[in-house]
Design a protein around this motif. Structure first.
Motif, PDB file in Angstrom:
ATOM      1  N   ILE B 206       0.852  -1.194   0.000  1.00 49.05           N
ATOM      2  CA  ILE B 206       0.000   0.000   0.000  1.00 49.05           C
ATOM      3  C   ILE B 206       0.883   1.238   0.000  1.00 49.05           C
ATOM      4  O   ILE B 206       1.661   1.469   0.934  1.00 49.05           O
ATOM      5  CB  ILE B 206      -0.928   0.002   1.237  1.00 49.05           C
ATOM      6  CG1 ILE B 206      -1.815  -1.250   1.218  1.00 49.05           C
ATOM      7  CG2 ILE B 206      -1.768   1.276   1.278  1.00 49.05           C
ATOM      8  CD1 ILE B 206      -2.567  -1.492   2.511  1.00 49.05           C
ATOM      9  N   LEU B 229      -0.857  -0.854  -4.593  1.00 45.89           N
ATOM     10  CA  LEU B 229      -2.050  -0.008  -4.629  1.00 45.89           C
ATOM     11  C   LEU B 229      -1.688   1.421  -4.248  1.00 45.89           C
ATOM     12  O   LEU B 229      -1.028   1.648  -3.233  1.00 45.89           O
ATOM     13  CB  LEU B 229      -3.083  -0.527  -3.625  1.00 45.89           C
ATOM     14  CG  LEU B 229      -3.562  -1.965  -3.812  1.00 45.89           C
ATOM     15  CD1 LEU B 229      -4.427  -2.378  -2.615  1.00 45.89           C
ATOM     16  CD2 LEU B 229      -4.335  -2.106  -5.114  1.00 45.89           C
ATOM     17  N   HIS B 270      -6.322   3.726  -6.747  1.00 44.07           N
ATOM     18  CA  HIS B 270      -6.819   2.738  -5.785  1.00 44.07           C
ATOM     19  C   HIS B 270      -6.462   3.168  -4.369  1.00 44.07           C
ATOM     20  O   HIS B 270      -5.698   2.504  -3.678  1.00 44.07           O
ATOM     21  CB  HIS B 270      -6.232   1.347  -6.076  1.00 44.07           C
ATOM     22  CG  HIS B 270      -6.956   0.611  -7.161  1.00 44.07           C
ATOM     23  ND1 HIS B 270      -6.879   0.972  -8.486  1.00 44.07           N
ATOM     24  CD2 HIS B 270      -7.802  -0.456  -7.115  1.00 44.07           C
ATOM     25  CE1 HIS B 270      -7.623   0.146  -9.208  1.00 44.07           C
ATOM     26  NE2 HIS B 270      -8.201  -0.730  -8.403  1.00 44.07           N
ATOM     27  N   ARG B 271      -7.000   4.290  -3.966  1.00 47.11           N
ATOM     28  CA  ARG B 271      -6.762   4.743  -2.599  1.00 47.11           C
ATOM     29  C   ARG B 271      -7.368   3.735  -1.625  1.00 47.11           C
ATOM     30  O   ARG B 271      -8.510   3.305  -1.789  1.00 47.11           O
ATOM     31  CB  ARG B 271      -7.380   6.125  -2.375  1.00 47.11           C
ATOM     32  CG  ARG B 271      -7.052   6.719  -1.005  1.00 47.11           C
ATOM     33  CD  ARG B 271      -7.478   8.176  -0.908  1.00 47.11           C
ATOM     34  NE  ARG B 271      -8.913   8.350  -1.122  1.00 47.11           N
ATOM     35  CZ  ARG B 271      -9.855   8.080  -0.216  1.00 47.11           C
ATOM     36  NH1 ARG B 271      -9.524   7.623   0.979  1.00 47.11           N
ATOM     37  NH2 ARG B 271     -11.130   8.270  -0.502  1.00 47.11           N
ATOM     38  N   VAL B 272      -6.565   3.347  -0.632  1.00 49.76           N
ATOM     39  CA  VAL B 272      -7.026   2.357   0.340  1.00 49.76           C
ATOM     40  C   VAL B 272      -7.881   3.050   1.397  1.00 49.76           C
ATOM     41  O   VAL B 272      -7.516   4.113   1.908  1.00 49.76           O
ATOM     42  CB  VAL B 272      -5.822   1.640   0.989  1.00 49.76           C
ATOM     43  CG1 VAL B 272      -6.271   0.756   2.148  1.00 49.76           C
ATOM     44  CG2 VAL B 272      -5.083   0.813  -0.065  1.00 49.76           C
ATOM     45  N   THR B 273      -9.028   2.439   1.701  1.00 53.92           N
ATOM     46  CA  THR B 273      -9.944   3.035   2.681  1.00 53.92           C
ATOM     47  C   THR B 273      -9.964   2.256   3.993  1.00 53.92           C
ATOM     48  O   THR B 273     -10.269   2.801   5.041  1.00 53.92           O
ATOM     49  CB  THR B 273     -11.378   3.072   2.117  1.00 53.92           C
ATOM     50  OG1 THR B 273     -11.712   1.752   1.664  1.00 53.92           O
ATOM     51  CG2 THR B 273     -11.468   4.055   0.956  1.00 53.92           C
ATOM     52  N   VAL B 275      -8.403  -1.708   5.975  1.00 56.20           N
ATOM     53  CA  VAL B 275      -7.880  -3.074   5.919  1.00 56.20           C
ATOM     54  C   VAL B 275      -8.581  -3.882   7.004  1.00 56.20           C
ATOM     55  O   VAL B 275      -8.647  -3.456   8.159  1.00 56.20           O
ATOM     56  CB  VAL B 275      -6.351  -3.108   6.126  1.00 56.20           C
ATOM     57  CG1 VAL B 275      -5.860  -4.548   6.299  1.00 56.20           C
ATOM     58  CG2 VAL B 275      -5.638  -2.458   4.941  1.00 56.20           C
ATOM     59  N   VAL B 284      -8.041  -5.803   1.760  1.00 52.73           N
ATOM     60  CA  VAL B 284      -7.675  -4.398   1.591  1.00 52.73           C
ATOM     61  C   VAL B 284      -8.754  -3.747   0.734  1.00 52.73           C
ATOM     62  O   VAL B 284      -8.936  -4.099  -0.438  1.00 52.73           O
ATOM     63  CB  VAL B 284      -6.296  -4.265   0.909  1.00 52.73           C
ATOM     64  CG1 VAL B 284      -5.941  -2.789   0.711  1.00 52.73           C
ATOM     65  CG2 VAL B 284      -5.222  -4.961   1.740  1.00 52.73           C
ATOM     66  N   CYS B 285      -9.520  -2.831   1.347  1.00 55.14           N
ATOM     67  CA  CYS B 285     -10.601  -2.159   0.626  1.00 55.14           C
ATOM     68  C   CYS B 285     -10.071  -0.863   0.025  1.00 55.14           C
ATOM     69  O   CYS B 285      -9.382  -0.094   0.697  1.00 55.14           O
ATOM     70  CB  CYS B 285     -11.747  -1.823   1.577  1.00 55.14           C
ATOM     71  SG  CYS B 285     -12.298  -3.234   2.543  1.00 55.14           S
ATOM     72  N   THR B 286     -10.401  -0.642  -1.239  1.00 56.82           N
ATOM     73  CA  THR B 286      -9.993   0.607  -1.890  1.00 56.82           C
ATOM     74  C   THR B 286     -11.232   1.275  -2.468  1.00 56.82           C
ATOM     75  O   THR B 286     -12.325   0.697  -2.449  1.00 56.82           O
ATOM     76  CB  THR B 286      -8.989   0.355  -3.033  1.00 56.82           C
ATOM     77  OG1 THR B 286      -9.715  -0.074  -4.205  1.00 56.82           O
ATOM     78  CG2 THR B 286      -7.962  -0.697  -2.661  1.00 56.82           C
ATOM     79  N   SER B 290     -12.037  -4.426  -3.591  1.00 58.97           N
ATOM     80  CA  SER B 290     -11.241  -5.020  -2.520  1.00 58.97           C
ATOM     81  C   SER B 290     -10.258  -6.054  -3.050  1.00 58.97           C
ATOM     82  O   SER B 290     -10.467  -6.646  -4.109  1.00 58.97           O
ATOM     83  CB  SER B 290     -12.167  -5.689  -1.505  1.00 58.97           C
ATOM     84  OG  SER B 290     -12.993  -4.721  -0.910  1.00 58.97           O
TER      85      SER B 290
END
Lengths: 402, 402
Positions: B206, B229, B270-273, B275, B284-286, B290
């Motif tokens: 990330i 990501l 794909h900014r991660v929002t 985990v 890992v949610c983006t 995911s």
């Protein structure tokens, strides 16, 4: 964008042209010196090259890269080590730390275009005659007077005359190919288009300085069994001056291939005495026995430099290098300057770009003075502040604490 | 070789010691500043570190290397980009262009030894109180007077007092681990001992700035399938300032693994929002869906910096960075200076060694002035001439021609 041709020069009308200063060679030194002459407003000048801008770099083996690393330090007051002019960043322009020859030629061409340098390609200077009054040190020549200027004859018979000549022909197109009997049987590393395309599963490389180790590394990575022969007691890793020592870039690459692979043998104390063409291959004789390969040995014994047309206009040091005064000018022929990797002063070797670029300003200032033009202090100060002007060499080579 | 302890300081007797200046942190900034204080003869000082000299570098992943290239330019008037003091060459000392953390710590330790820097290891400063009269700008404190000096409390309860504090604790030991919910489930890249030893055949990384790409490159070379990501529209390759852009070193490595291998996918936008720890692994949610892996995702979202004990003594800029005056001094607390990669001035980021070392001299000069000591002009000139002193920042960030 049109070139800013000097007013006295008409491209196409080259049967006899007079110009203040002719720079011979449009490589890193020629382009950098052109920009310096411009910055110093040091008269009209013309850069000629028998091929084109950056031609030597375009001839590099495809895999070969600049040894000195570029980094985007330029905007922070530390000029990119591979820049030949102020305010430029090779790292930023090319996005590369160790540019290939092709990439670096692109940088030089872009620099020449941005600065509108007067470059004339396809001009091969084969003879240079000094002014008749050469030898009268310190006396500015009468511009254009017959016999008082340099006379440069091109391969096509056309002639230039000039008050000053800056020889910046470099080294790369002038390989050293007669180090020992039979050296001509070998393939000089500068003649290799790509290591990827060299045939064969084994190869002898002669010489273990930068070019030799570079050739070995590329071949070993491909799986070729390489025997690297050199005459020294050990690889050059101990010297402080990178002109006398393997660069960190090369040491790291060598260490990596040595750690990862077993197809490289480096043989110290194996000075080559002769190469013989026999048994459908090549026998390389050394002071410690012979080595045979079906494939042409690679000769990585360096360069002699391309000074033939001006050879008679310089005096020489005991070590065979060209003798220069403090302005990088011939001691025999006032107005004839040397620029680029062949420059030597005492024990200082100006073989890297970040070294020899520091003398462009010195030459430009001398040219201005010889033409009776003022030398602007602010330009000198800016060049100095940006690692582009080194006058006092006494500060070089200090011992490092570490 | 014995340390030159300041006369007023007795190692071992640390229940209450007063010293002119305390430097907190013995990394690149602390060691460099120590040498600068010495060169400027800016009073007695002590460098303390909770671990040892170069401790952060010793904690780097084994494969991680300095991004800025070292070259043996020092003897030729261009100080090695990774040097923290004059006349030293990291390239020459280590024989490396991109030293590992361990190698670089060796350089720092050697520099400290050669200069006999007064370094006290194992001192963990947990609280810093400002002089009571702080806020009276420009007034030199009365040395040692109660309430007129900084009071630094160590974890073991012992106390130092000092007229000046230079905070040089760096970033590396203070990772950013709360960028999004569940970030703490991840493994921050600074906590990885070696990429070689990480288990698993796939890995999510990330963040795609230097640390993220570095992690990806090492894993991809090992054959691990990496999903990188990041939230930007593209990789940071366009900016001129290397503090905002991937370095040439990293671009070249990324280009090489991309060309040679197919086990890296780089997903922009794909900014991660979040985990989540679930199904025996990690989701890992983006913003664009995911990704699941059995293996702990690597968090390469940078560092917050270790300023906790002095946090209340600084004012802050709108962007959250520490606000400094032109001497790199707190605007709230005279005598408190910041050194190292956290230094910011306007849009200038001093995150590389070759950048932040240019402020050591500025701080040393301020310290000397605050102590009523002369500021030697020749030292300032030498620092300036060797890319170790940058006062006027207006010259930075000029547009390059190329």
């Amino acid at each position: 964008m049109a070139w800013k041709w000097p007013a006295s020069f008409q491209p196409g009308r080259v049967n006899h042209t007079h110009i203040n200063t002719i720079v011979v060679g449009a490589g890193a030194a020629g382009v950098g010196l052109g920009v310096a002459l411009q910055d110093y407003k040091a008269g009209e000048f013309l850069i000629v090259d028998r091929h084109c801008i950056g031609a030597s770099f375009l001839r590099w083996p495809k895999e070969m890269r600049l040894i000195t690393p570029s980094f985007n330090t330029t905007p922070f007051g530390i000029l990119d080590l591979n820049a030949v002019m102020l305010h430029t960043s090779v790292a930023n322009f090319l996005g590369a730390e160790h540019p290939t020859g092709k990439q670096y030629a692109h940088y030089l061409q872009q620099a020449a275009i941005e600065c509108q340098l007067p470059v004339q390609a396809g001009i091969d200077i084969v003879q240079v005659e000094a002014p008749e009054k050469a030898g009268t040190r310190g006396r500015a020549p009468t511009p254009s007077g017959p016999g008082t200027t340099f006379r440069l004859t091109c391969r096509d018979g056309s002639v230039y005359t000039a008050d000053n000549v800056i020889w910046a022909a470099g080294e790369f197109q002038y390989p050293r190919t007669h180090s020992f009997p039979g050296a001509a049987h070998c393939l000089h590393n500068s003649q290799i288009a790509s290591f990827q395309e060299l045939p064969g599963r084994d190869r002898i490389v002669i010489g273990a300085f930068e070019s030799g180790v570079d050739a070995a590394v590329h071949l070993v990575r491909r799986g070729v069994h390489v025997t690297l022969l050199h005459g020294a007691e050990q690889l050059a890793t101990q010297e402080q001056d990178p002109s006398r020592s393997l660069s960190p870039f090369t040491r790291e690459r060598l260490a990596a291939v040595t750690a990862e692979r077993s197809n490289l043998r480096v043989l110290a104390n194996h000075r080559v005495t002769e190469v013989k063409r026999e048994r459908g291959g090549y026998t390389v004789c050394t002071v410690q026995g012979s080595f045979f390969s079906e494939h042409q040995p690679i000769l990585a014994t360096g360069f002699v430099g391309g000074v033939a047309p001006v050879k008679h206009l310089f005096a020489y040091r005991d070590d065979g290098n060209i003798l220069l005064n403090e302005h990088d000018e011939s001691t025999l022929t006032p107005g004839l300057f040397l620029a680029g990797p062949l420059v030597r002063h005492e024990h200082h070797i100006f073989c890297y770009i970040y070294k020899f670029r520091q003398r462009f300003a010195i030459v430009a200032e001398s040219v201005a003075r010889r033409l009776g033009l003022p030398v602007p202090d602010d330009v000198a100060a800016t060049y100095h502040a940006n690692q582009m002007r080194l006058e006092d060499l006494s500060c070089c080579g200090k011992e490092c604490v570490c």
